[in-house]
Design a protein around this motif. Structure first.
Motif, mmCIF file in Angstrom:
data_model
loop_
_atom_site.group_PDB
_atom_site.id
_atom_site.type_symbol
_atom_site.label_atom_id
_atom_site.label_comp_id
_atom_site.label_asym_id
_atom_site.label_seq_id
_atom_site.Cartn_x
_atom_site.Cartn_y
_atom_site.Cartn_z
ATOM 1 N N ASP A 235 -25.317 3.803 3.014
ATOM 2 C CA ASP A 235 -25.503 5.253 3.049
ATOM 3 C C ASP A 235 -25.199 5.933 1.718
ATOM 4 O OD1 ASP A 235 -22.797 4.906 3.033
ATOM 5 O OD2 ASP A 235 -22.374 6.290 4.664
ATOM 6 N N ALA A 236 -25.241 5.170 0.612
ATOM 7 C CA ALA A 236 -24.936 5.750 -0.703
ATOM 8 C C ALA A 236 -25.860 5.174 -1.770
ATOM 9 C CB ALA A 236 -23.484 5.456 -1.069
ATOM 10 N N CYS A 237 -25.976 5.885 -2.877
ATOM 11 C CA CYS A 237 -26.733 5.400 -4.031
ATOM 12 C C CYS A 237 -25.740 4.891 -5.060
ATOM 13 C CB CYS A 237 -27.561 6.518 -4.650
ATOM 14 S SG CYS A 237 -29.210 6.605 -4.009
ATOM 15 N N GLU A 238 -26.004 3.698 -5.583
ATOM 16 C CA GLU A 238 -25.131 3.087 -6.574
ATOM 17 C C GLU A 238 -25.918 2.834 -7.847
ATOM 18 O OE1 GLU A 238 -21.924 2.501 -5.916
ATOM 19 O OE2 GLU A 238 -22.069 3.075 -3.812
ATOM 20 N N GLU A 239 -25.241 2.924 -8.983
ATOM 21 C CA GLU A 239 -25.883 2.597 -10.260
ATOM 22 C C GLU A 239 -25.966 1.081 -10.388
ATOM 23 O OE1 GLU A 239 -25.239 3.051 -15.066
ATOM 24 O OE2 GLU A 239 -23.987 4.221 -13.714
ATOM 25 N N ILE A 240 -27.139 0.576 -10.807
ATOM 26 C CA ILE A 240 -27.323 -0.860 -11.045
ATOM 27 C C ILE A 240 -28.122 -1.047 -12.322
ATOM 28 C CG2 ILE A 240 -27.201 -1.498 -8.603
ATOM 29 C CD1 ILE A 240 -30.243 -1.768 -8.606
ATOM 30 N N ASP A 241 -28.185 -2.279 -12.828
ATOM 31 C CA ASP A 241 -28.983 -2.544 -14.023
ATOM 32 C C ASP A 241 -30.393 -2.977 -13.617
ATOM 33 O OD1 ASP A 241 -28.923 -5.267 -13.352
ATOM 34 O OD2 ASP A 241 -27.345 -5.728 -14.771
ATOM 35 N N ALA A 242 -31.283 -3.061 -14.602
ATOM 36 C CA ALA A 242 -32.689 -3.362 -14.330
ATOM 37 C C ALA A 242 -32.883 -4.736 -13.690
ATOM 38 C CB ALA A 242 -33.510 -3.253 -15.616
ATOM 39 N N THR A 243 -32.112 -5.711 -14.118
ATOM 40 C CA THR A 243 -32.235 -7.057 -13.552
ATOM 41 C C THR A 243 -31.883 -7.043 -12.067
ATOM 42 O OG1 THR A 243 -31.683 -8.039 -15.683
ATOM 43 C CG2 THR A 243 -31.450 -9.444 -13.747
ATOM 44 N N ALA A 244 -30.794 -6.387 -11.700
ATOM 45 C CA ALA A 244 -30.393 -6.295 -10.299
ATOM 46 C C ALA A 244 -31.438 -5.515 -9.502
ATOM 47 C CB ALA A 244 -29.025 -5.629 -10.181
ATOM 48 N N LEU B 206 -42.703 0.518 -8.445
ATOM 49 C CA LEU B 206 -42.984 -0.793 -9.014
ATOM 50 C C LEU B 206 -41.993 -1.143 -10.114
ATOM 51 C CD1 LEU B 206 -46.875 -0.553 -9.240
ATOM 52 C CD2 LEU B 206 -45.503 -1.698 -7.492
ATOM 53 N N GLU B 207 -41.468 -0.127 -10.752
ATOM 54 C CA GLU B 207 -40.478 -0.275 -11.817
ATOM 55 C C GLU B 207 -39.304 0.636 -11.494
ATOM 56 O OE1 GLU B 207 -40.420 -2.271 -14.539
ATOM 57 O OE2 GLU B 207 -42.251 -3.201 -13.797
ATOM 58 N N PRO B 208 -38.125 0.329 -12.003
ATOM 59 C CA PRO B 208 -36.968 1.186 -11.728
ATOM 60 C C PRO B 208 -37.202 2.612 -12.219
ATOM 61 C CG PRO B 208 -36.305 -0.795 -12.941
ATOM 62 C CD PRO B 208 -37.791 -0.790 -12.878
ATOM 63 N N VAL B 209 -36.799 3.579 -11.410
ATOM 64 C CA VAL B 209 -36.874 4.986 -11.791
ATOM 65 C C VAL B 209 -35.514 5.376 -12.340
ATOM 66 C CG1 VAL B 209 -37.193 7.338 -10.951
ATOM 67 C CG2 VAL B 209 -38.606 5.474 -10.031
ATOM 68 N N ARG B 210 -35.523 5.861 -13.572
ATOM 69 C CA ARG B 210 -34.270 6.240 -14.221
ATOM 70 C C ARG B 210 -34.056 7.751 -14.127
ATOM 71 N NH1 ARG B 210 -35.073 1.495 -16.248
ATOM 72 N NH2 ARG B 210 -34.036 0.360 -17.844
ATOM 73 N N PHE B 211 -32.819 8.121 -13.893
ATOM 74 C CA PHE B 211 -32.403 9.521 -13.963
ATOM 75 C C PHE B 211 -31.219 9.557 -14.912
ATOM 76 C CE2 PHE B 211 -29.579 12.967 -12.642
ATOM 77 C CZ PHE B 211 -30.426 14.028 -12.887
ATOM 78 N N GLN B 212 -31.353 10.333 -15.972
ATOM 79 C CA GLN B 212 -30.347 10.419 -17.034
ATOM 80 C C GLN B 212 -29.997 9.029 -17.552
ATOM 81 O OE1 GLN B 212 -27.223 12.879 -15.294
ATOM 82 N NE2 GLN B 212 -28.266 14.716 -16.045
ATOM 83 N N GLY B 213 -31.035 8.194 -17.705
ATOM 84 C CA GLY B 213 -30.882 6.869 -18.273
ATOM 85 C C GLY B 213 -30.295 5.830 -17.329
ATOM 86 N N LYS B 214 -30.049 6.187 -16.083
ATOM 87 C CA LYS B 214 -29.416 5.270 -15.133
ATOM 88 C C LYS B 214 -30.376 4.930 -13.999
ATOM 89 C CE LYS B 214 -24.887 7.129 -16.160
ATOM 90 N NZ LYS B 214 -23.806 7.955 -15.710
ATOM 91 N N ILE B 215 -30.250 3.696 -13.519
ATOM 92 C CA ILE B 215 -31.040 3.228 -12.376
ATOM 93 C C ILE B 215 -30.129 3.249 -11.156
ATOM 94 C CG2 ILE B 215 -32.329 1.299 -11.396
ATOM 95 C CD1 ILE B 215 -32.730 0.312 -14.305
ATOM 96 N N ARG B 216 -30.655 3.777 -10.057
ATOM 97 C CA ARG B 216 -29.862 3.852 -8.835
ATOM 98 C C ARG B 216 -30.579 3.097 -7.722
ATOM 99 N NH1 ARG B 216 -26.092 8.214 -8.921
ATOM 100 N NH2 ARG B 216 -26.441 8.619 -6.727
ATOM 101 N N TRP B 217 -29.792 2.551 -6.801
ATOM 102 C CA TRP B 217 -30.319 1.805 -5.660
ATOM 103 C C TRP B 217 -29.526 2.242 -4.435
ATOM 104 C CZ3 TRP B 217 -34.347 -1.571 -5.245
ATOM 105 C CH2 TRP B 217 -34.455 -2.296 -4.052
ATOM 106 N N ARG B 218 -30.244 2.535 -3.363
ATOM 107 C CA ARG B 218 -29.574 2.965 -2.141
ATOM 108 C C ARG B 218 -28.996 1.750 -1.425
ATOM 109 N NH1 ARG B 218 -29.242 7.568 -0.365
ATOM 110 N NH2 ARG B 218 -31.065 8.346 -1.450
ATOM 111 N N LEU B 219 -27.682 1.760 -1.232
ATOM 112 C CA LEU B 219 -26.965 0.713 -0.498
ATOM 113 C C LEU B 219 -26.304 1.367 0.703
ATOM 114 C CD1 LEU B 219 -25.205 -1.044 -3.497
ATOM 115 C CD2 LEU B 219 -27.140 -1.916 -2.203
#
Length: 167
Positions: free
Chosen positions: A145-154, A130-143
């Motif tokens: 076949d890879a995971c990319e760092e994105i901000d909370a708004t994105a 429901l909310e972004p899950v952070r790992f080491q302060g970063k949010i990741r999104w699977r695009l």
């Protein structure tokens, strides 16, 4: 293998996991997607490519898989990018707890152990958050076949689009 349904219809992540496991059992190539990622445990290969034994409780593996699981979808752990099955050695309960701790108690990953051609593979499923899950302060999104760092708004915009929310 028939797709697994849920109360609300077909689950695309579980469909892809089942299809990938069937393909691996038949020695076929598996393609990574935005729902599915193939992973070897960190440190399981020497510099010359030899598969090493690994450790059941390896912090580097926990950090690697927590970062990937935080992006959502499912991970097949113990399978190389070219679909070679090398197996997984991580302690399932320990790994599940470490992923939970490393994601600031935001992600309770579902981890199942399956045997494919006499090798142990871990299937790690990160349920939609429901909310972004952070790992080491970063949010990741699977695009793709890879995971990319994105901000909370994105993250919120992509999640809203994924759910088909119509305000």
């Amino acid at each position: 293998m028939a797709p697994m349904g849920t109360t609300f219809g077909i689950d695309p992540v579980l469909e892809e996991v089942e299809a990938a496991l069937t393909a691996l059992a038949n020695s076929e190539q598996v393609t990574e997607t935005r729902h599915l990622d193939l992973k070897e445990e960190a440190g399981r290969r020497s510099s010359d490519g030899t598969v090493l034994s690994g450790q059941p409780r390896d912090e580097a593996v926990a950090k690697q898989l927590a970062a990937e699981a935080a992006g959502g979808g499912a991970l097949l752990v113990g399978v190389s990018d070219d679909s070679q099955i090398i197996g997984a050695v991580s302690d399932l309960d320990w790994l599940q707890h470490r992923i939970y701790q490393l994601t600031n108690r935001q992600l309770t990953a579902i981890i199942n152990e399956v045997m494919v051609r006499e090798s142990r593979i871990l299937v790690i499923r990160a349920l939609p958050a429901l909310e972004p899950v952070r790992f080491q302060g970063k949010i990741r999104w699977r695009l793709n076949d890879a995971c990319e760092e994105i901000d909370a708004t994105a993250w919120h915009e992509r999640r809203r689009h994924q759910l088909g929310t119509d305000w």
